[in-house]
Design a protein around this motif. Structure first.
Motif, short mmCIF file in Angstrom:
data_model
loop_
_atom_site.label_atom_id
_atom_site.label_comp_id
_atom_site.label_asym_id
_atom_site.label_seq_id
_atom_site.Cartn_x
_atom_site.Cartn_y
_atom_site.Cartn_z
N UNK A 1 -8.42 23.72 117.76
CA UNK A 1 -7.40 22.79 118.59
C UNK A 1 -8.10 21.91 119.23
N UNK A 2 -9.57 21.67 119.23
CA UNK A 2 -10.30 20.75 119.81
C UNK A 2 -10.14 19.51 118.92
N UNK A 3 -10.12 19.71 117.58
CA UNK A 3 -10.24 18.32 116.67
C UNK A 3 -9.16 17.55 117.18
N UNK A 4 -9.18 16.28 116.69
CA UNK A 4 -7.94 15.33 116.67
C UNK A 4 -7.00 15.57 115.83
N UNK A 5 -5.68 15.66 116.57
CA UNK A 5 -4.50 16.00 115.99
C UNK A 5 -3.79 14.71 115.18
N UNK A 6 -4.01 13.46 115.79
CA UNK A 6 -3.58 12.50 115.19
C UNK A 6 -4.24 11.82 114.07
N UNK A 7 -4.17 12.45 112.85
CA UNK A 7 -4.87 12.04 111.55
C UNK A 7 -4.49 10.65 111.03
N UNK A 8 -5.35 10.07 110.61
CA UNK A 8 -5.00 8.71 109.90
C UNK A 8 -4.34 9.03 108.59
N UNK A 9 -3.53 7.90 108.01
CA UNK A 9 -2.67 8.10 106.95
C UNK A 9 -3.86 8.19 105.68
N UNK A 10 -3.45 8.90 104.74
CA UNK A 10 -4.44 8.74 103.50
C UNK A 10 -4.09 7.42 102.67
N UNK A 11 -5.41 7.05 102.16
CA UNK A 11 -5.15 5.63 101.37
C UNK A 11 -4.57 5.92 100.16
N UNK A 12 -3.70 4.97 99.67
CA UNK A 12 -3.17 5.48 98.22
C UNK A 12 -4.35 4.80 97.33
N UNK A 13 -4.29 5.52 96.24
CA UNK A 13 -5.29 5.29 95.06
C UNK A 13 -5.09 3.91 94.44
N UNK A 14 -3.88 3.50 94.27
CA UNK A 14 -3.51 2.38 93.49
C UNK A 14 -3.60 1.10 94.45
N UNK A 15 -3.53 1.28 95.76
CA UNK A 15 -3.63 0.23 96.65
C UNK A 15 -5.11 -0.04 96.86
N UNK A 16 -6.06 1.06 96.50
CA UNK A 16 -7.47 0.80 96.80
C UNK A 16 -8.16 0.07 95.63
N UNK A 17 -7.53 -0.10 94.42
CA UNK A 17 -7.87 -0.99 93.58
C UNK A 17 -7.64 -2.47 93.61
N UNK A 18 -6.71 -2.74 94.62
CA UNK A 18 -6.60 -4.07 94.94
C UNK A 18 -6.71 -4.59 96.48
N UNK A 19 -7.08 -5.73 96.62
CA UNK A 19 -7.33 -6.09 98.02
C UNK A 19 -6.01 -5.92 98.81
N UNK A 20 -6.19 -5.87 100.37
CA UNK A 20 -5.08 -5.41 101.19
C UNK A 20 -4.77 -6.99 101.37
N UNK A 21 -3.39 -7.26 101.86
CA UNK A 21 -3.19 -8.38 102.17
C UNK A 21 -4.08 -9.54 103.42
N UNK A 22 -4.54 -8.55 104.26
CA UNK A 22 -5.43 -9.06 105.20
C UNK A 22 -6.82 -9.37 104.62
N UNK A 23 -7.14 -8.85 103.53
CA UNK A 23 -8.46 -8.98 102.86
C UNK A 23 -8.18 -10.24 101.90
N UNK A 24 -7.06 -10.34 101.41
CA UNK A 24 -6.81 -11.38 100.49
C UNK A 24 -6.91 -12.82 101.31
N UNK A 25 -6.02 -12.79 102.47
CA UNK A 25 -5.72 -13.83 103.46
C UNK A 25 -7.14 -14.21 103.80
N UNK A 26 -7.70 -13.58 103.97
CA UNK A 26 -9.30 -13.73 104.54
C UNK A 26 -10.32 -14.68 103.54
N UNK A 27 -10.01 -14.12 102.16
CA UNK A 27 -10.50 -14.73 101.13
C UNK A 27 -9.76 -16.10 100.62
#
Length: 1677
Positions: free
Chosen positions: A472-498
């Motif tokens: 019960x001492x570990x963080x309970x607010x776990x981050x969302x798991x990444x989508x495997x299909x989305x990992x194959x493409x740049x995120x919008x933030x990464x694309x806009x930076x490029x």
């Protein structure tokens, strides 16, 4: 200007003494969820600024926060801002113009006048194109300025021709013309900030405005911008050294900033009224918004890029690991020795390990490991530190020197400090000698390569993993798991930076990159709209990143290398090396001045013909540009075209130019290099293109050369001529020189050379005239940086509200530089380069060894002693202190003077003079310097008592350069706190309306915490920054929520309490995972886990060093340590709520089941259920287990006295039954022990309560019956050890102690009997000899009577010595009435009348033995024994062994001589009452007993006789237990009522005493003494109470304290607020006072203490049998 604080009652605390108040509505928009949102301005005021009452005026320039809020948030936090319809009212245009409104006809005539004046001004401007403007034009502009100051006419001046007029006027060479234009702009900008920003933006967006504006015009516009932004972002960067930014770059930053502000306004206005858009075409609306978002992101990225370059953050060397931080929850505080904070230690630990020595993890305890280390270590062995201890960090290695019996005992020489330091055994890991250490770098590298994935870097274990020991001492607010299909493409933030870099390409390169995109995306035609939403594969992004560096200039390439998409997918990550090493390495690592100096000092080689060639060696092909420039500017003639080409290359690659300019900062011995550099620089100034070079970035090198006293005169003259030429070409650099302090440096140079420096006076005047422009530039730099920080905070707030990603390029770069320094600890030795002393230099190291026992001692005459500090470049001293000691007497300093200067030869500035007191130990010399001093000298002018030499124990130098982190942390925490406190209040309102909303609270909280965690992982690389954000978010969101949901409503029930109560009610039904109860319970658990997961679970504290160093390591100052372990407000509220729930649950149970026969087992089951629920809801946290116990205690305190007494008697009875049942053994006995353990856990709640007194009373009775009837056992001590705190008087413990004392007395008595026997036999021998010797002598009659009396007494004592039968074994228990509950009915045993002679003699001898060994002390009462009927015995009856009580033993032995006896006769002989004799006869006459009870007419009670064998079958052999059954007490009987009377009487005494002392009150100890004294003197309980309770009429301090607790709980007494140990009388109570009488009537003193004596009899030898055939009883035990 001042305004009125209208909504002062809606106050939101932001920090200590800091509050936010809602001020006004700024704008409105439609949120991402379709609901309206309102931008509210909140004023931030210090405590006292808002006044105490009334509506005080508030400065409009006060700090404020712009925050978007929903309708619900406004209703929950500042509902008065809502209108009658529940919406925020907006000011109508008509109401805004009510005051001072102009007539429409007059307004129309004035608009016509403005248009005609505008046409006239443009015509006059065309006619007068000369140098001197015509006077009519100035008059026309003057009239236009007057019209511009009228607010209703502001719309007319939006005509584009107004901007054309202002542009021509601002570019005019005439000062009056430019001044008139500035006055008109000021008039137009005086209305509001929006109009001012629009005008400035319109002017700044004009084509080639920088070419038309001169220095003064640009300064005029910059001054307007400074005025516009001062009130918007009143942020201070005091103490932080801002770089010198020239006006050209400032104007560019202003343009970028205005563009970003305008786009942000368009975004908000675009969402303000979506109804104005075409509702039938929402796609067009979304496309327009997407276009604006892309433009805003690109503009914001450009602004951040230019600002980073202007602040010179891109040139700062990034420290290792600055881009990433160890993953972990930002909401949980990290321990000091956490592995997350020690990446270096982890790396070091992974590289070296021992081959033959065991690590600490293999040992069960720290003490065992410490012994192993102590026995293993040998001098010279290598060790590693496992824990942080004072100055030594975990992971540091060193060499073991020695050990002794001191504290700490181990001396190690540590590599990190370079000296020895004492630590503890258990903190060390033994590495051994060098041959015992192995390197495991290859294995770790292979492991990292396998687990690194695409990045090639091994990632640490994720914080998603939760160890079972701390589930019960570990963080309970776990981050969302990444989508495997989305990992194959740049995120919008990464694309806009490029995409940002794609848009920066020139047109041919831009088209080429678009062609690459089209080829990889099926040839689809790409437009701007499609580029925005493009899904780019990772492979395509990698191709683009390989192609972009060849097409970008130097500035853009630096940005590309620093952006996140390049670090993640760039060629460095893929190939492991930079794509263009020569150029990039030279750019990333410019040669510092000292390197240039070293190169200049080296002997020339045949290939190096000039100092310039040596300078450019480290820059590769880029450095050849300087050599080409030198050849171009040859004395033969200047090749202008070639020079311009080289200047264009320098603009793209400015590093060689900056190296040339920085070479002026090298030592004066490099005269040839200096002259060559200034020759090139002076010729460069003649070209206008050269003014675009970054001169300001290396201008400090020029100032270093100008200030140096060793600079050659020729070099100095050339430098002044060069600077004058540069300042004349661009006055921006005159401003930069002014900010660097060039005026004073030039004045000192003129004084040194007697004014014979050409153009020096002119340069000094030019620099002096730019003083006001220097202030303007600093203000502008501050405002732009503050404005960018506010925009960044606004984007963070929008990200929180909309849950949309932040797509701004370089957003993480900007935050990284703002947070830089948060996790860097600058040690003292990094503030200075070296320390010099005036004498005894070999002892100078003792000034910085941090050991107060060592010192530096001078050797010289008075006033000649000095300590010189050479500071590192740019370090501002925060504090400088001397460590001295009064033990030094005349060696102690008395007067100290501190000087500062540029060199040791120029120490002319006195910084401080300090007089040292004789009692001082730490003397602060300097604090908070705002200027950098290269050399600081401490001079000891005088010593104490006229001493000559001095002693200094140490130096403390604090001087790390301040960073932007404290300022940004304050702003970030303020915005975060305000946002989440408002949101918490809105969520609390939802829960208050419907308690079932608590079930959805965990989802809301989890979403908010997950978003903050993701934001910190993405944008905050420093652990301290992430922890600050997490802590602020948790305190602002969770703390108010917990406080609101745990606060009771009108019915006294809180929302969380109701939820927990429902959880307990449906706990049994939740076992089915498919039921609704299971889903409900799961939501409740998720909520409670989330609320408490930040608070660490209580684990056994490891053996660590004390927080304050003692013994050998006392040199560190520990005054800054904060108090640890204090509970937070969240935990207090949650535990208080859980306690209330438990109290209500237990109270319901007690009310319903307290009279049931199985009350105690059911209560234990209920208590166990609550314990399990506590662990399920909150984990294994001691705070909630304590709240559980307090809740049970609160329920028990609510019981009436007799009901509480009944409950305590039931618990005592249940424990007695389980202890006796455990004697059975087997499975049944083990089951009894388990039930006993559960009961003892429940009984622990009684500790400290009033019920403990009655529980002790009943437990004492039942324990006495067990000990005397069955005998002691190990279980008695085990039970007392566990529930000992539940006995306030410790009577059961004293009872066991008395048994141990009796055993010791029995052993002594045995020795005493042997001695008496020896004496008697010796007397017998003597008497026989005397009889033989004096056989014929005549006797003397004298003294015959005394001898007969002594003989009778001796015969009585020794009457069993000559007993011919088997002697029984007799054990005597001496019981004290102070702890044993013995009633007066048992005090009647007369051994002479009731016991046979062979027992009577033993008792007599024991009495004599006891009187001999326990004589009376002083004049006190004589101690005496009184024999009782209590005890047990074992009798032999045929083949049976009868286990009987002492009364039964006497009865059976009496029947040895009689055939039958009546019960009435037995009562007469024994003097016992029927209540004691009849229970003893019952078991003897049962089917297992040896007697028969027959009715007889002459014997009313019956006739007892020995049962014949033929009369009734009975056991023939073995043990027969005939001890009378135990009789349990009843709390409702007279005894319980007497206990209540005693309690009431004590209450009366306590109240009377406190009433007599009034408001002063009494200390608790004094009150107890007075109550005990009053109880002894009287009044006291009635005689009936004394007779029924025995010693119950006595009163102890525990009884008084129990009554005090009862009166405090009832509110009768109260404690003083400042002195809780003092008690006061609060309110009157009605206490039932029993009739009282004197405890000892007719006696002047107390009764002598009584000592009761219980015997235990055991036989020795063969059982006694009579001569007759009748079976008789013989005493066996």
């Amino acid at each position: 200007m001042v305004g009125e604080l209208r909504f002062r009652e809606f106050r939101v605390p932001l920090g200590p003494g800091l509050h936010a108040y809602p001020d006004e509505l700024i704008r409105q928009r439609v949120g991402h969820d379709g609901h309206p949102e309102y931008q509210i301005r909140w004023l931030v005021l210090r405590r006292g600024d808002d006044g105490d009452e009334g509506s005080n005026p508030v400065d409009c320039k006060a700090e404020h926060i712009l925050l978007w809020m929903s309708n619900d948030e406004i209703y929950a936090n500042c509902h008065k801002m809502l209108g009658e319809d529940g919406q925020v009212p907006r000011a109508s245009p008509e109401s805004a113009r009510e005051a001072g409104a102009l007539d429409r006809a007059v307004l129309g005539e004035m608009e016509t006048d403005v248009k005609s004046l505008l046409q006239r001004a443009l015509r006059q401007l065309e006619e007068g194109m000369g140098a001197i403007p015509p006077a009519p034009l100035l008059h026309t502009v003057h009239v236009l300025s007057a019209y511009a100051s009228i607010e209703p006419l502001a719309g007319v001046f939006k005509d584009p021709r107004v901007l054309d007029l202002l542009m021509h006027m601002l570019s005019s060479p005439d000062y009056q013309m430019r001044w008139s234009a500035g006055r008109m702009i000021q008039a137009l900008a005086s209305h509001d900030a929006g109009t001012r920003t629009q005008i400035l933006l319109s002017l700044s967006q004009q084509e080639a405005i920088e070419k038309h504006l001169d220095f003064d015009s640009r300064c005029a516009l910059l001054a307007l911008f400074a005025q516009a932004t001062l009130s918007e972002h009143p942020m201070s960067f005091e103490g932080i050294q801002l770089p010198q930014v020239p006006g050209r770059l400032l104007f560019s930053l202003v343009k970028r900033y205005l563009q970003v502000a305008a786009l942000l306004d368009q975004l908000n206005d675009n969402a303000a009224d979506p109804g104005a858009q075409n509702i039938s075409a929402p796609e067009e609306f979304n496309a327009e918004r997407s276009r604006l978002e892309l433009e805003f992101s690109m503009a914001m990225g450009s602004l951040i890029s230019e600002l980073v370059q202007a602040m010179r953050w891109d040139q700062a060397s990034s420290r290792p690991g600055s881009w990433t931080r160890p993953t972990g929850s930002i909401f949980q505080p990290q321990p000091a020795n956490a592995d997350l904070e020690l990446p270096a230690a982890q790396a070091q630990r992974g590289l070296r390990r021992s081959r033959r020595f065991r690590p600490r993890s293999e040992f069960a305890s720290g003490n065992t490991y410490a012994l192993y280390v102590r026995d293993t270590l040998q001098p010279g062995m290598r060790v590693r530190m496992l824990d942080d201890y004072e100055e030594i960090s975990a992971g540091d290695e060193g060499e073991f020197r020695q050990s002794n019996n001191g504290v700490p005992p181990v001396q190690v020489r540590w590599e990190s400090t370079g000296r020895t330091y004492w630590v503890h055994w258990h903190m060390l890991e033994v590495l051994g000698f060098e041959e015992d250490i192995e390197f495991v770098a290859d294995a770790d590298a292979d492991q990292g390569a396998v687990g690194g994935g695409a990045l090639g870097v091994g990632e640490p274990p994720s914080w998603r993993w939760k160890p079972m020991a701390e589930l019960y001492a570990a963080p309970y607010a776990l981050p969302e798991d990444e989508d495997a299909e989305e990992a194959e493409h740049l995120t919008q933030a990464e694309w806009w930076e490029l995409l940002f870099f794609v848009k920066k390409l020139e047109d041919p390169d831009h088209q080429e990159v678009l062609q690459i995109l089209q080829e990889n995306l099926d040839g689809e035609i790409l437009d701007d709209e499609l580029l925005t939403e493009l899904a780019v594969p990772v492979e395509l992004a990698q191709d683009l990143l390989l192609a972009l560096p060849q097409r970008l200039d130097d500035s853009a390439l630096r940005d590309l290398r620093n952006c996140r998409v390049y670090r993640k997918y760039g060629p460095e990550t893929l190939a492991g090396q930079p794509p263009y090493p020569p150029f990039l390495e030279a750019q990333a690592r410019p040669q510092p001045p000292e390197d240039a100096s070293r190169a200049a000092k080296e002997p020339k080689t045949p290939g190096c013909s000039s100092p310039l060639q040596q300078l450019v060696e480290g820059y590769g092909p880029a450095g050849d540009i300087l050599l080409d420039l030198e050849r171009t500017f040859s004395p033969v003639g200047t090749q202008e075209l070639e020079a311009k080409r080289l200047l264009l290359q320098l603009q793209r690659q400015p590093q060689p130019f900056l190296a040339l300019l920085r070479s002026l900062g090298t030592p004066a011995s490099n005269k040839a290099l200096h002259l060559s550099a200034m020759r090139i620089l002076t010729r460069l100034v003649d070209f206008p293109e050269a003014l675009l070079l970054p001169w300001h970035e290396a201008m400090d090198a020029c100032m270093s050369c100008l200030r140096s006293p060793n600079t050659d005169r020729e070099v100095l003259q050339e430098l002044i001529l060069f600077l004058h030429r540069l300042a004349s070409a661009s006055r921006d650099y005159a401003v930069v020189l002014n900010q660097l302090g060039a005026r004073d440096a030039i004045s000192k140079a003129l004084e040194k050379h007697l004014g014979k420096l050409e153009m020096a006076q002119e340069l000094r005047d030019m620099v002096f005239k730019c003083e006001k422009h220097g202030h303007l530039y600093r203000k502008l730099t501050t405002n732009i940086l503050g404005g960018c920080i506010q925009m960044v905070l606004g984007q963070i707030e929008d990200h929180r509200r909309t849950h949309r990603p932040i797509n701004i390029p370089f957003f993480d770069v900007f935050l990284r530089h703002l947070c830089q320094g948060s996790s860097v600890e600058v040690k003292e030795d990094q503030c200075w380069e070296k320390v010099e002393v005036s004498s005894n230099p070999h002892r100078a190291s003792r000034l910085t060894d941090r050991n107060p026992k060592t010192y530096w001692e001078s050797n010289g005459y008075v006033g000649s002693h000095a300590i010189t500090l050479h500071m590192r470049q740019g370090v501002l001293l925060r504090q400088l202190a001397l460590l001295v000691s009064g033990e030094d007497s005349s060696y102690m300093p008395a007067r100290v003077v501190v000087f500062g200067g540029d060199t040791t030869n120029l120490l002319n500035t006195e910084l401080a003079t300090v007089n040292v007191l004789p009692a001082a130990s730490r003397v602060v010399l300097l604090e908070g310097l705002n200027r950098f001093w290269p050399v600081i000298q401490i001079r000891i002018k005088r010593c104490q008592q006229g001493g000559i030499d001095t002693r200094i124990r140490g130096l403390e130098i604090l001087g790390p350069k301040p960073t932007f982190w404290p300022v940004f942390r304050e702003q970030l925490c303020r915005h975060t706190r305000l946002f989440y406190m408002l949101r918490a209040q809105a969520w609390s309102q939802d829960v208050a309306g419907d308690r079932r909303g608590l079930l959805h609270l965990s989802t809301r909280l989890n979403g908010a915490l997950r978003q903050e965690q993701s934001f910190a992982d993405r944008f905050l690389p420093d652990m301290e920054a992430a922890q600050a954000l997490g802590k602020t978010c948790w305190e602002a969101l969770v703390s108010p929520l917990v406080q609101n949901v745990t606060s009771p409503d009108e019915d006294g029930i809180s929302a969380l309490g109701w939820l927990l109560d429902q959880y307990l009610e449906c706990k049994d039904a939740a076992h089915n995972p498919q039921s609704r109860a299971a889903a409900f319970s799961s939501r409740v658990r998720r909520l409670t886990h989330l609320l408490v997961h930040v608070e660490p679970c209580e684990v056994p504290t490891p053996v660590v060093a004390l927080p304050r160093p003692k013994g050998r390591n006392r040199s560190r100052d520990w005054s800054s340590l904060a108090t640890r372990g204090l509970p937070s407000s969240i935990m207090r509220n949650l535990t208080r709520c859980w306690r209330a729930v438990v109290e209500e649950q237990v109270n319901k149970f007690l009310t319903s089941y307290w009279q049931d026969d199985d009350f105690v087992p059911r209560y234990c089951e209920h208590f166990d259920k609550l314990q399990k629920a506590s662990t399920e809801l909150f984990g294994p946290r001691a705070a909630f287990l304590l709240a559980l116990q307090n809740g049970c205690a609160g329920a028990l305190l609510r019981l009436p006295f007799l009901r509480a007494a009944h409950v305590s008697e039931q618990f005592a009875r249940h424990i007695d039954q389980r202890i006796q049942g455990s004697r059975i053994g087997g499975v049944r006995g083990m089951e009894m022990l388990a039930q006993l353990q559960r009961c003892l856990e429940s009984v622990l709640v009684f500790s400290g309560l009033e019920i403990a007194t009655t529980f002790e009373h009943y437990y004492q009775h039942y324990m006495a019956d067990r000990l005397l009837g069955v005998g002691p056992s190990w279980l008695e001590g085990a039970v007392l050890e566990q529930v000992g705190p539940c006995f306030p008087n410790r009577l059961p413990q004293q009872m066991l102690q008395s048994l141990r004392t009796s055993e010791e007395l029995q052993h002594q008595f045995h020795v005493y009997q042997l001695q008496r026997l020896d004496q008697e036999l010796l007397k017998l021998d003597d008497s026989e000899q005397k009889d033989q010797v004096g056989h014929g002598a005549s006797g003397q009659p004298n003294g015959r009577e005394g001898e007969e009396a002594a003989a009778a007494e001796q015969e009585e004592e020794n009457e069993d010595l000559f007993y011919e039968g088997a002697m029984p074994e007799v054990s005597v228990l001496v019981l004290s009435p102070s702890c044993w509950p013995i009633s007066s009915i048992c005090h009647v045993l007369n051994p002479r009348a009731c016991l046979p002679s062979y027992l009577r003699g033993t008792l007599n001898r024991y009495s004599n033995f006891y009187n001999t060994t326990h004589p009376s002390v002083g004049r006190g009462p004589k101690r005496r024994l009184q024999w009782t009927w209590l005890g047990r015995a074992e009798l032999q009856f045929g083949d049976q062994t009868l286990h009987v009580s002492t009364v039964q033993m006497w009865l059976l032995l009496y029947l040895n001589d009689l055939k039958a006896i009546s019960v009435e006769r037995l009562l007469e002989l024994s003097g016992l009452s029927p209540d004691m004799l009849n229970p003893a006869i019952g078991p003897l006459t049962s089917s297992r007993g040896p007697l028969d009870l027959q009715e007889h007419k002459d014997a009313p009670g019956g006739l007892l006789k020995i049962r014949e064998d033929s009369e009734e079958p009975r056991p023939r052999r073995g043990n027969v237990w005939l001890i009378p059954p135990k009789t349990y007490l009843k709390a409702e009987d007279e005894e319980g009522r007497n206990l209540e009377k005693r309690r009431n009487l004590l209450n009366c005494v306590i109240v009377r005493i406190l009433k007599a002392h009034g408001d002063e009150g009494l200390h608790i100890d004094q009150l107890v003494c007075l109550v005990l004294e009053a109880w002894q003197k009287g009044p006291c309980p009635p005689r009936g109470l004394v007779s029924s309770l025995g010693q119950g009429s006595a009163c102890s301090s525990a009884d008084v304290l129990s009554c005090v607790l009862h009166l405090l709980s009832k509110g009768t007494l109260r404690r003083q607020d400042d002195r809780p140990q003092v008690l006061l009388y609060a309110v009157p109570v009605t206490v039932m006072e029993p009739h009282t009488e004197s405890l000892n009537p007719g006696s002047s003193g107390p009764n002598p203490p009584l000592t009761f004596h219980t015997l235990q009899i055991r036989s020795r030898g063969v059982p006694y049998a009579s001569c007759t055939g009748t079976q008789t009883f013989s005493t066996f035990r």
